[in-house]
Write an enzyme that holds these catalytic residues in place. Structure first.
Site, short mmCIF file in Angstrom:
data_model
loop_
_atom_site.label_atom_id
_atom_site.label_comp_id
_atom_site.label_asym_id
_atom_site.label_seq_id
_atom_site.Cartn_x
_atom_site.Cartn_y
_atom_site.Cartn_z
N LYS B 76 0.86 -1.18 0.00
CA LYS B 76 0.00 0.00 0.00
C LYS B 76 0.90 1.23 0.00
CE LYS B 76 -3.86 2.05 2.64
NZ LYS B 76 -4.71 1.92 3.85
N SER B 151 -9.75 2.05 2.99
CA SER B 151 -8.86 2.77 2.11
C SER B 151 -7.84 1.90 1.37
CB SER B 151 -8.08 3.82 2.93
OG SER B 151 -7.21 3.20 3.85
N SER B 175 -10.05 -0.25 7.13
CA SER B 175 -9.42 -0.08 5.82
C SER B 175 -8.72 -1.32 5.25
CB SER B 175 -8.42 1.07 5.85
OG SER B 175 -9.10 2.30 5.80
#
Lengths: 95, 484
Positions: B76, B151, B175
């Site tokens: 990420k 997210s 997330s």
């Protein structure tokens, strides 16, 4: 609690955030809606409840007061917007 | 090769069926071919990946390989990667090349994992749909008109579409778990402190936690084993040994007590999602588990308390982005105040701005007791609810998200509606507990996730409970048709 455009402008100043004038009313609406959501907390009786700052109730760990990281100023300054002679440049603060 | 799990790929590498270089090349080709449709990657590091794959192959030849040696993964874009752009999904850091590796990145590299690139995400991890990214939304591989969740939506979509066999994510309010559910993969948010936050760009520091995202619980166990552990550079890192998660996967579930919180099956939960979750729970009864109805009476207060605590911490954490030392700087600032306000105003998108403003307000003079203190007291009530439940049950189960993936744009203009999609995940962060989402079926053609919540540091138990289900069900092996 509901916030008006003047209050949003004041908070934006505290946060050092430039917001375009035309966006202020929308932020005022959004922030008021969020504060309305947050106000649901008022229904809970929290008298005498100890606040929880950390999930594991851990004490802050301390380390010996000695330099642990090497000096990497050049590497860090390489990604700065503007530097000179090892200093970070900003506009003149005092005329 | 792309259809294999990490465990299978690891076995293939060990058996010499293919090299890491071949494997890495195969995944890079898929990224090149499919990423334009998904927008799951912000940065692809193809050359570096191939170089690392060759190093991994040499390591294997020397007989020094670990289970993850030579396995391609994605990070990420919230994790700092030395010499590689680390944008955090924001214009603020669009040109930020990190000068060091996050501990998580360093540990996975040390295990021999090969980074393919950096995945798309909601800006500064603030969002539940990936639509707040400066780089545009990620699309859900099961339906390109649907969101992947957020997210960590880029990581979830990349794994679901088989562009990477595993990825890292972070979870502040859901997330990792919510995008894992919406994309039909397995994702684990560990106990707060289990995985180092050093080099992981901070959003809400008392809630943020990194974790693995992969197809199966077994793969998450392999990744977590490499990611977890004490880090002296993170002052909230837990100093306790890391169990061999992979070795603990097979324990039988006989007598396992699963708590079903009545608050997680009520109003707001989509009927078909509820049915799919009930079926998964029925499967657990067949596996020998006992289910017990429990109550988490303060659940409804989790979202209100979160939207004080997270913004308050975010307003403080994001104060560092001032246009001086790194990150976006506005053109021709007329004075220092102008430099600060315009750099920040231009660098941050609308959702980040909203949260900074809410946090600044909540922490401003005169409001502390009514907002931050109150929210921290509620946090205690929520945590106490879980601790009472864990006196009676071993794990808690329920839906990960109240609905399947929603349409792109459907909730983008209504922050409050968007916030409610994390209704079942947020309390877990407030309490600091581990939570896992695993795929358990489909509703209207889109994946449904089951959330398992465990007591502190019970990651091994969650992975075991998920793994046993995945031995009798194959939802985690289903691939979206367009990316099979």
């Amino acid at each position: 609690m509901s916030l008006g455009p003047a209050e949003v402008a004041k908070i934006a100043h505290l946060a050092r955030l430039a917001i375009r004038d035309e966006d202020v009313p929308a932020y005022a609406r959004n922030l008021s809606a969020i504060l309305e959501l947050v106000a649901q907390m008022d229904a809970a009786d929290t008298t005498g409840v100890a606040p929880m700052a950390h999930p594991l109730n851990m004490a802050q760990r301390l380390r010996p007061d000695a330099a642990a990281e090497p000096d990497r100023r050049e590497r860090f300054q390489a990604i700065a917007p503007q530097v000179e002679a090892g200093l970070y440049l900003v506009p003149k603060v005092i005329e | 090769m792309h259809e294999k799990t990490i465990a299978q790929l690891s076995a293939g590498l060990a058996a010499g069926e293919f090299s890491s270089e071949e494997l890495t090349r195969a995944f890079l080709e898929r990224v090149e071919r499919f990423n334009p449709r998904l927008n799951a990657f912000i940065t692809v590091t193809a050359e570096a990946a191939l170089a690392r794959a060759r190093v991994a192959d040499q390591r294997r030849q020397r007989g020094e390989a670990e289970p993850l040696t030579g396995i391609p993964i994605a990070h990420k874009d919230i994790f700092c990667t030395d010499g590689v752009r680390t944008s955090c999904g924001s214009r603020m850091l669009d040109r930020f090349v990190a000068p060091y590796d996050a501990t998580v990145v360093e540990k996975l590299s040390a295990a021999g994992a090969v980074m393919l690139g950096k995945t798309n995400m909601d800006e500064f991890a603030m969002g539940s749909s990936n639509e707040t990214s400066f780089y545009g939304p990620v699309r859900n591989p099961w339906d390109l008109e649907a969101v992947p969740g957020g997210s960590s939506g880029g990581s979830a979509a990349a794994v679901a579409a088989r562009l990477a066999p595993g990825a890292t994510g972070t979870d502040t309010g859901g997330s990792i778990r919510q995008p894992a559910a919406l994309c039909g993969i397995t994702g684990l948010k560990p106990t707060y402190g289990r995985v180092s936050r050093w080099g992981m760009i901070a959003y809400a520091s008392s809630l943020d936690q990194g974790g693995p995202m992969a197809r199966s619980a077994e793969d998450c166990a392999l990744l977590l084993g490499a990611m977890a552990g004490f880090d002296p550079r993170d002052s909230t890192s837990a100093d306790r040994p890391v169990p061999d998660y992979a070795a603990l996967l097979d324990r039988p579930l006989d007598g396992l007590r699963i708590g079903l919180p009545k608050e997680y099956f009520g109003e707001g939960l989509d009927g078909v999602v509820a049915q799919v979750v009930e079926e998964a729970i029925a499967e657990y009864r067949k596996l020998g588990a006992e289910t017990i109805e429990i109550s988490l009476p303060n659940s409804r207060l989790a979202i209100p308390a979160y939207y004080v605590i997270a913004p308050a911490e975010c307003s403080s954490n994001l104060a560092r982005f001032d246009g001086v030392r790194y990150g976006h700087r506005c053109e021709n600032p007329k004075d220092l105040l102008d430099l600060y306000t315009r750099s920040r105003g231009e660098g941050f998108g609308a959702e980040v701005t909203r949260r900074i403003l809410v946090g600044t307000f909540a922490l401003s003079a005169g409001y502390y007791d009514a907002y931050y203190l109150k929210a921290q007291q509620i946090r205690r009530l929520i945590s106490d609810d879980f601790q009472r439940a864990f006196e009676r049950v071993d794990v808690i189960a329920g839906p990960t998200s109240p609905t399947v993936a929603f349409r792109l744009g459907e909730k983008a203009d209504d922050p409050i509606t968007m916030y409610l999609s994390d209704i079942y995940t947020i309390a877990v962060n407030l309490a600091g507990l581990p939570g896992l989402s695993l795929p358990v079926g489909f509703a209207a053609g889109l994946p449904v996730g089951l959330q398992l919540i465990g007591d502190y540091f019970a990651e091994d138990r969650l992975l075991n409970v998920a793994h046993r289900y995945q031995q009798v069900a194959d939802w985690h092996l289903r691939a979206p048709a367009a990316f099979a």
